[in-house]
Motif scaffolding. Structure first.
Motif, PDB file in Angstrom:
ATOM      1  N   LEU A 798       0.826  -1.203   0.000  1.00  0.00           N
ATOM      2  CA  LEU A 798       0.000   0.000   0.000  1.00  0.00           C
ATOM      3  C   LEU A 798       0.866   1.261   0.000  1.00  0.00           C
ATOM      4  N   ARG A 799       1.934   1.220   0.770  1.00  0.00           N
ATOM      5  CA  ARG A 799       2.812   2.376   0.864  1.00  0.00           C
ATOM      6  C   ARG A 799       3.429   2.700  -0.493  1.00  0.00           C
ATOM      7  N   LYS A 800       3.840   1.665  -1.207  1.00  0.00           N
ATOM      8  CA  LYS A 800       4.438   1.870  -2.516  1.00  0.00           C
ATOM      9  C   LYS A 800       3.391   2.317  -3.533  1.00  0.00           C
ATOM     10  N   ALA A 801       2.195   1.713  -3.452  1.00  0.00           N
ATOM     11  CA  ALA A 801       1.138   2.048  -4.416  1.00  0.00           C
ATOM     12  C   ALA A 801       0.623   3.470  -4.221  1.00  0.00           C
ATOM     13  N   CYS A 802       0.614   3.950  -2.973  1.00  0.00           N
ATOM     14  CA  CYS A 802       0.021   5.253  -2.673  1.00  0.00           C
ATOM     15  C   CYS A 802       1.067   6.315  -2.302  1.00  0.00           C
ATOM     16  N   ARG A 803       2.312   6.104  -2.721  1.00  0.00           N
ATOM     17  CA  ARG A 803       3.351   7.047  -2.319  1.00  0.00           C
ATOM     18  C   ARG A 803       3.117   8.438  -2.892  1.00  0.00           C
ATOM     19  N   ALA A 804       2.372   8.522  -3.990  1.00  0.00           N
ATOM     20  CA  ALA A 804       2.054   9.845  -4.547  1.00  0.00           C
ATOM     21  C   ALA A 804       0.790  10.415  -3.934  1.00  0.00           C
ATOM     22  N   ASP A 805      -0.185   9.541  -3.612  1.00  0.00           N
ATOM     23  CA  ASP A 805      -1.475  10.015  -3.088  1.00  0.00           C
ATOM     24  C   ASP A 805      -1.409  10.408  -1.624  1.00  0.00           C
ATOM     25  N   ILE A 806      -0.561   9.735  -0.844  1.00  0.00           N
ATOM     26  CA  ILE A 806      -0.506  10.029   0.600  1.00  0.00           C
ATOM     27  C   ILE A 806      -0.073  11.470   0.850  1.00  0.00           C
ATOM     28  N   PRO A 807       1.025  11.978   0.263  1.00  0.00           N
ATOM     29  CA  PRO A 807       1.362  13.399   0.480  1.00  0.00           C
ATOM     30  C   PRO A 807       0.306  14.345  -0.092  1.00  0.00           C
ATOM     31  N   SER A 821       6.554   7.361  15.933  1.00  0.00           N
ATOM     32  CA  SER A 821       5.208   7.258  16.504  1.00  0.00           C
ATOM     33  C   SER A 821       4.258   6.607  15.511  1.00  0.00           C
ATOM     34  N   GLU A 822       3.315   5.863  16.048  1.00  0.00           N
ATOM     35  CA  GLU A 822       2.356   5.159  15.200  1.00  0.00           C
ATOM     36  C   GLU A 822       1.183   6.074  14.870  1.00  0.00           C
ATOM     37  N   LEU A 823       0.726   6.020  13.631  1.00  0.00           N
ATOM     38  CA  LEU A 823      -0.340   6.921  13.170  1.00  0.00           C
ATOM     39  C   LEU A 823      -1.729   6.378  13.466  1.00  0.00           C
ATOM     40  N   GLU A 824      -1.784   5.124  13.971  1.00  0.00           N
ATOM     41  CA  GLU A 824      -3.032   4.511  14.417  1.00  0.00           C
ATOM     42  C   GLU A 824      -4.115   4.559  13.344  1.00  0.00           C
ATOM     43  N   GLY A 825      -3.757   4.315  12.132  1.00  0.00           N
ATOM     44  CA  GLY A 825      -4.736   4.169  11.058  1.00  0.00           C
ATOM     45  C   GLY A 825      -5.243   5.456  10.440  1.00  0.00           C
ATOM     46  N   GLN A 826      -4.685   6.588  10.831  1.00  0.00           N
ATOM     47  CA  GLN A 826      -5.221   7.858  10.337  1.00  0.00           C
ATOM     48  C   GLN A 826      -4.977   8.033   8.838  1.00  0.00           C
ATOM     49  N   VAL A 827      -3.789   7.650   8.368  1.00  0.00           N
ATOM     50  CA  VAL A 827      -3.500   7.788   6.941  1.00  0.00           C
ATOM     51  C   VAL A 827      -4.382   6.852   6.132  1.00  0.00           C
ATOM     52  N   PRO A 841     -17.730  12.628  -9.230  1.00  0.00           N
ATOM     53  CA  PRO A 841     -16.812  12.899 -10.344  1.00  0.00           C
ATOM     54  C   PRO A 841     -16.138  14.257 -10.246  1.00  0.00           C
ATOM     55  N   GLN A 842     -16.623  15.130  -9.368  1.00  0.00           N
ATOM     56  CA  GLN A 842     -16.049  16.472  -9.286  1.00  0.00           C
ATOM     57  C   GLN A 842     -14.796  16.507  -8.403  1.00  0.00           C
ATOM     58  N   LEU A 843     -14.567  15.431  -7.595  1.00  0.00           N
ATOM     59  CA  LEU A 843     -13.424  15.415  -6.683  1.00  0.00           C
ATOM     60  C   LEU A 843     -12.255  14.683  -7.305  1.00  0.00           C
ATOM     61  N   GLN A 844     -11.035  14.963  -6.753  1.00  0.00           N
ATOM     62  CA  GLN A 844      -9.834  14.273  -7.223  1.00  0.00           C
ATOM     63  C   GLN A 844      -9.879  12.813  -6.785  1.00  0.00           C
ATOM     64  N   HIS A 851      -5.966   2.949  -5.497  1.00  0.00           N
ATOM     65  CA  HIS A 851      -7.393   2.660  -5.347  1.00  0.00           C
ATOM     66  C   HIS A 851      -7.621   1.160  -5.102  1.00  0.00           C
ATOM     67  N   GLN A 852      -6.920   0.339  -5.858  1.00  0.00           N
ATOM     68  CA  GLN A 852      -7.084  -1.116  -5.732  1.00  0.00           C
ATOM     69  C   GLN A 852      -6.619  -1.610  -4.364  1.00  0.00           C
ATOM     70  N   ASN A 853      -5.487  -1.082  -3.890  1.00  0.00           N
ATOM     71  CA  ASN A 853      -4.950  -1.532  -2.604  1.00  0.00           C
ATOM     72  C   ASN A 853      -5.795  -1.036  -1.431  1.00  0.00           C
TER      73      ASN A 853
END
Length: 1028
Positions: A798-807, A821-827, A841-844, A851-853
């Motif tokens: 997931l980290r690799k798949a979403c490395r662009a979307d997370i930031p 520190s652990e993010l406890e599922g927030q991301v 459809p109006q949102l990014q 999306h798949q992961n």
């Protein structure tokens, strides 16, 4: 006999020895022998003495008979022995040995006079202050008389009269002559039936033999040629008096035997008898009697027989009693043991032989290796307690002189001479004392080719064997005992059981004084490198060459037989057996002793990378080049691992860490993941949490680490950070997850043989719902999936798949978080919000791969919500994070689907996996069949479900009831099902029936009213029509 007749007979015998006629007859009868006595003065009886002295060389029958008759005459009165009276007259008067009362004793049998002088001679050797010293000429005359009487015990008048009855009792069939009766009586000296008078006379005779070996006719005759051949009488460094001592003779001939020089079997047999004699009776060694008198009187009185006194002294010298032994006495004991040389033949030590007879009977080895064999069986079931004590008492002194171990001396004498400048077996040097020779060999044992001057292979093997024997008991290592005495008292005073002292010193390695730390460190390093004797199937089978502690072998024999037999049989290079034991540390054959021993071995290795032989050999050059200032193994592993990781991330062309080191580094990382104690960086911050949250959990098998993971929310901050860092490493490299790899070992072989090591968990997740998947492995996979969804950093895919979307979408969360520190599922929650917005459809939108992961993670996010149901409100937990309507509908759908297929509820499925296998194996999955089977089993009192499964099923029943309250019915069938499954079904049905009845009554009532109105209307209308 009248006095006048006695005097006449005395003069007659005296005249016989001095009469020229006798000399002329002797010259005529003994022509061949007379040439050796030509220089003797005639007319004074010296010729008789000379002929008697050479009677062993007489081959002529008449001469032999003549001399035999003359000896019987001569030995009947000491005054007839040539020169004796002249040399000992003064000593006889001083010692009052000449007082003979006529009428009480036969004046012609004055053996008591000689016996008195002999006792005075041996007593003088045993006393430090000589009140009435015997003149040297008389000493030689006394020993000469004893020597001349050594052929036939009848000639020793005192011993003959003292032992006449004992001779008939024990040696009736032994012919006189050649010292045979003496030897027979010596062998029965400690028999209960032996008279004390005879025993005392025999002891005096043996003491004279100790002072001059020629007093023993059989020994002098058997070893005469060997003494000349081995040049044992030509030592110019020793005074002439010492060359005749039994100890000197034995040392000289033993040196020849140990050097491989030929010594006749007859001589060796005689040597064996007298070596045994020295070990049986301490009083035959004047130095022991003189220097150990205080210790014997205080601690060893009453133990005179069969070598028990010597072993008592050895026990005191070994330090097993509160008092210590005097250094002079200790030296005397060491000298005696060297003279007797029991290391070459255990039978010499009668006390040891009798104590260990039951153990030795099972062996078929040669005599020279029996002691080594006994040491290898020390502390085993075969060893008896008395044998154990006698063995350690003797081995304590053998270990202090390298020459006392025959195998070591045989294999290492060339190396010792070449490298340590030693001399002969019976020679010592102030520059290289015996105790220092082994240290010298020890230092040369593991030199590299560049350093040069290395030991031969055979010698190195023997040095390693000695090291392992010394590891059994600290007292067997003189250097260790000397330098670590203070630390033993400070840290290990309560560690008195087998092998505990050395283990204690290893455990406190950092706390020891520098001298002791160096010795313990070097010993531990060599112990990790060295080989040892292993009894794989037959305790006395040929020895195997492996790396491990001797005590550990005994405990681990079942595991070796079951899982590591090939490694032991093939004699693979050092370290493979320990590696095999570590890998099979939790097999059913593993017992507690073996497990503790293997863990101790691992813990000791963590203190210094040199203690791990394979790691040191594979990575020594890399450590010197990349981590030169680091000594602790765990720090070295981290240093090298960091280097490997950085080189990998930077895609360098050539890795700085060599391939062989990377492979061994991998092995070390996997071993460290098994026990939290092997990772001090993790163990130290979590000590308090372990005692608070996991007090009854075992350290091994990664159970303690797993417990801390499950209690992660309750951990202290430092421990929580370390556990999170560990989980991050494990998720990146699943091979480091010991529990996952252990539980799913067979499933990995079945489904993921071709998968890359870093993709093992992903492969298992893909095959999780396979019918061939092991339930325990499936449960473990689910745990790891739930863990991955607590923080995106724990989900590498997931980290690799979403490395662009997370930031892009979750930068605000990242800004608030620290590195550990652990993010406890927030991301992940943030990403799921974006996933839910995909309908707009109006949102990014998320990247398709991301999306798949995220979609794959949804199921286990809700599984986590369900998993936490017992401790929190599932609705509140989920609603706070996601949209209420979306969450509500999702959870309701999941609960609905779980009724149709238990696989939808991973928490429930993992909890009930074993029960499904046992009670519902024949039920096909899907359409709620397995769930119905479990519900029936829950209701059936005859069926016992697993507590966890039973609890989860009851939780689901409560959740379904709650869901039924909040979920609207989608149709009449849903409504009917809800009514029929409701606990208030009867009430609801009654109310429905009552309502129907009321409705029916209302209908009837309304119908009558309507009918009356119609009639009235008709009545009114009808007249009107008529009128119309």
């Amino acid at each position: 006999m009248p006095l006048s007749l006695s005097q006449l007979l005395w003069n007659y015998k005296l005249n016989l020895t001095t009469d020229p006629k006798f000399e002329s007859v002797a010259t005529e009868v003994c022509k061949s022998t007379i040439t050796e006595c030509n220089e003797e003065e005639r007319g004074r009886g010296y010729l008789v003495s000379c002929l008697v002295d050479h009677r062993g060389n007489i081959s002529e029958y008449q001469c032999n008979q003549y001399i035999t008759k003359m000896t019987s005459i001569i030995f009947s009165d000491y005054r007839l022995i040539c020169g004796f009276m002249d040399k000992c007259k003064e000593d006889i008067n001083n010692l009052r040995c000449g007082s003979i009362n006529i009428g009480h004793k036969d004046i012609h049998s004055q053996g008591e006079v000689i016996a008195c002088l002999e006792k005075a001679l041996v007593r003088e050797a045993e006393q430090q202050d000589h009140v009435r010293p015997i003149k040297e000429d008389c000493k030689r005359a006394i020993l000469r008389v004893a020597e001349l009487s050594s052929d036939d015990f009848h000639l020793d008048r005192h011993l003959y009269f003292s032992c006449r009855d004992d001779r008939e009792r024990f040696c009736q069939n032994t012919p006189a002559g050649e010292g045979k009766v003496y030897k027979c009586l010596f062998n029965h000296k400690f028999e209960e039936a032996m008279s004390e008078k005879c025993r005392d006379a025999l002891t005096t005779r043996q003491k004279l033999i100790s002072q001059d070996y020629r007093v023993s006719y059989s020994l002098a005759k058997a070893c005469k040629l060997d003494l000349r051949k081995q040049r044992c009488s030509l030592d110019t460094n020793l005074p002439r008096a010492r060359e005749a001592r039994l100890s000197y003779l034995l040392l000289c001939l033993e040196a020849a035997v140990h050097r491989g020089r030929p010594v006749s079997g007859e001589c060796q047999g005689e040597m064996l008898d007298y070596r045994r004699m020295l070990m049986e009776d301490f009083s035959l060694s004047p130095e022991i009697v003189l220097h150990c008198r205080t210790e014997i009187e205080a601690h060893c009185s009453g133990l005179h027989r069969k070598g028990r006194t010597l072993h008592c002294l050895m026990r005191i010298g070994r330090g097993e009693r509160s008092t210590s032994i005097d250094s002079v006495c200790q030296s005397a004991l060491q000298t005696l043991i060297q003279s007797a040389d029991p290391g070459a033949d255990y039978r010499i030590d009668r006390a040891l032989n009798e104590a260990c007879e039951s153990v030795i009977q099972t062996a078929s080895w040669s005599i020279s290796v029996i002691l080594s064999c006994l040491m290898e069986h020390l502390y085993t079931e075969k060893m008896v307690e008395d044998c154990e004590h006698r063995l350690l008492e003797l081995q304590y002194f053998i270990s202090r002189d390298w020459k006392m171990d025959p195998l070591l001396y045989k294999k290492c004498q060339g190396d010792a001479s070449r490298l340590c400048h030693t001399h002969g077996w019976n020679e010592t040097s102030e520059l290289m004392p015996p105790g220092a020779v082994f240290s010298c060999l020890y230092r040369h044992a593991y030199r590299t080719e560049e350093q040069g001057r290395r030991l031969s292979r055979d010698c190195k093997v023997e040095v390693q064997r000695i090291l392992h024997q010394r590891a059994l008991d600290v007292k067997l290592d003189p250097e260790l005992q000397k330098r670590c005495m203070t630390d033993l008292g400070k840290w290990c005073s309560e560690k008195t059981d087998t092998g505990q002292e050395l283990e204690c010193l290893q455990d406190h390695l950092e706390d020891l004084v520098s001298a002791c730390r160096d010795v313990v460190g070097n010993l531990t390093e060599l112990e990790s490198e060295s080989h040892l004797w292993l009894f794989v199937s037959d305790p006395f089978s040929p020895l195997q060459d492996i790396q491990i502690d001797a005590l550990l072998i005994r405990a681990c024999e079942p595991v070796i037989q079951a899982h590591c037999h090939d490694v032991a049989d093939n004699q693979i290079d050092t370290g493979d057996l320990m590696e095999c034991l570590v890998q099979n540390k939790h097999q059913k054959e593993m017992n507690e002793k073996c497990s503790v021993g293997v863990t101790h071995f691992q813990l000791i290795q963590m203190k210094d990378f040199r203690f791990s032989y394979k790691f040191k050999m594979a990575c020594k050059e890399d450590v010197l080049r990349l981590c030169s200032n680091i000594k602790k193994k765990v720090d070295v592993v981290i240093c090298l691992s960091t280097t490997v990781r950085n080189d990998t991330l930077q895609d360098v062309r050539e890795q700085r860490v060599t391939l062989k080191c990377r492979k061994q580094l991998r092995v070390e990382e996997l071993e460290m993941s098994e026990d939290i104690r092997l990772e001090p960086e993790l163990y130290e911050p979590c000590r308090s949490d372990i005692s608070r949250l996991c007090p009854n959990v075992n350290f091994g098998n990664a159970q303690m680490i797993e417990c801390l993971k499950e209690q992660k929310k309750q951990l202290s901050q430092r421990c929580h950070q370390r556990i999170f860092r560990l989980q991050e490493a494990e998720m990146t490299d699943p091979e480091l997850d010991y529990q996952l790899m252990r539980v799913c070992k067979q499933m990995i072989k079945r489904f993921c043989t071709e998968a890359d090591a870093r993709n093992v968990l992903q492969c298992l997740k893909q095959n999780k719902n396979s019918e061939l998947m092991d339930p325990k492995c499936k449960q473990m996979i689910t745990k790891r999936q739930i863990t991955q969804n607590t923080d995106y950093r724990l989900n590498p895919v997931l980290r690799k798949a979403c490395r662009a979307d997370i930031p892009k979408f979750c930068q605000s969360i990242l800004n608030k978080a620290s590195e550990d520190s652990e993010l406890e599922g927030q991301v992940i929650a943030c990403l799921k919000l974006k996933y839910a917005d995909q309908v707009n459809p109006q949102l990014q939108h998320l990247h398709p791969w991301c999306h798949q992961n995220v979609q794959n993670a949804r199921l286990y996010w809700f599984a986590k919500c369900v998993y936490l149901y017992c401790t929190c409100d599932v609705w509140k937990l989920c609603v706070l994070i996601l949209r209420p309507l979306f969450v509500l509908q999702e959870v309701l759908n999941m609960l609905k689907e779980s009724k149709a297929d238990i696989f939808v509820d991973p928490v429930l499925h993992t909890a009930c996996a074993l029960d499904i296998k046992h009670h519902c194996a024949a039920v096909a999955p899907g359409r709620g069949r397995q769930m119905s089977c479990l519900m029936e089993a829950l209701q059936d009192k005859r069926v016992r479900l697993q507590p966890e499964c039973k609890k989860r099923l009851q939780d689901r029943i409560d959740m379904w009831s709650y869901a039924a309250k909040v979920a609207p019915a989608e149709g009449f069938s849903d409504l009917a099902v809800q009514v029929m499954t409701s606990p208030s079904k009867n009430y609801i049905l009654f109310m429905i029936a009552l309502g129907v009845c009321i409705l029916f009554l209302v209908g009837l009532l309304c119908g009558r009213i309507t009918k009356q109105d119609v009639v009235k209307g008709r009545t009114w209308v009808y007249p009107s029509l008529l009128s119309f």
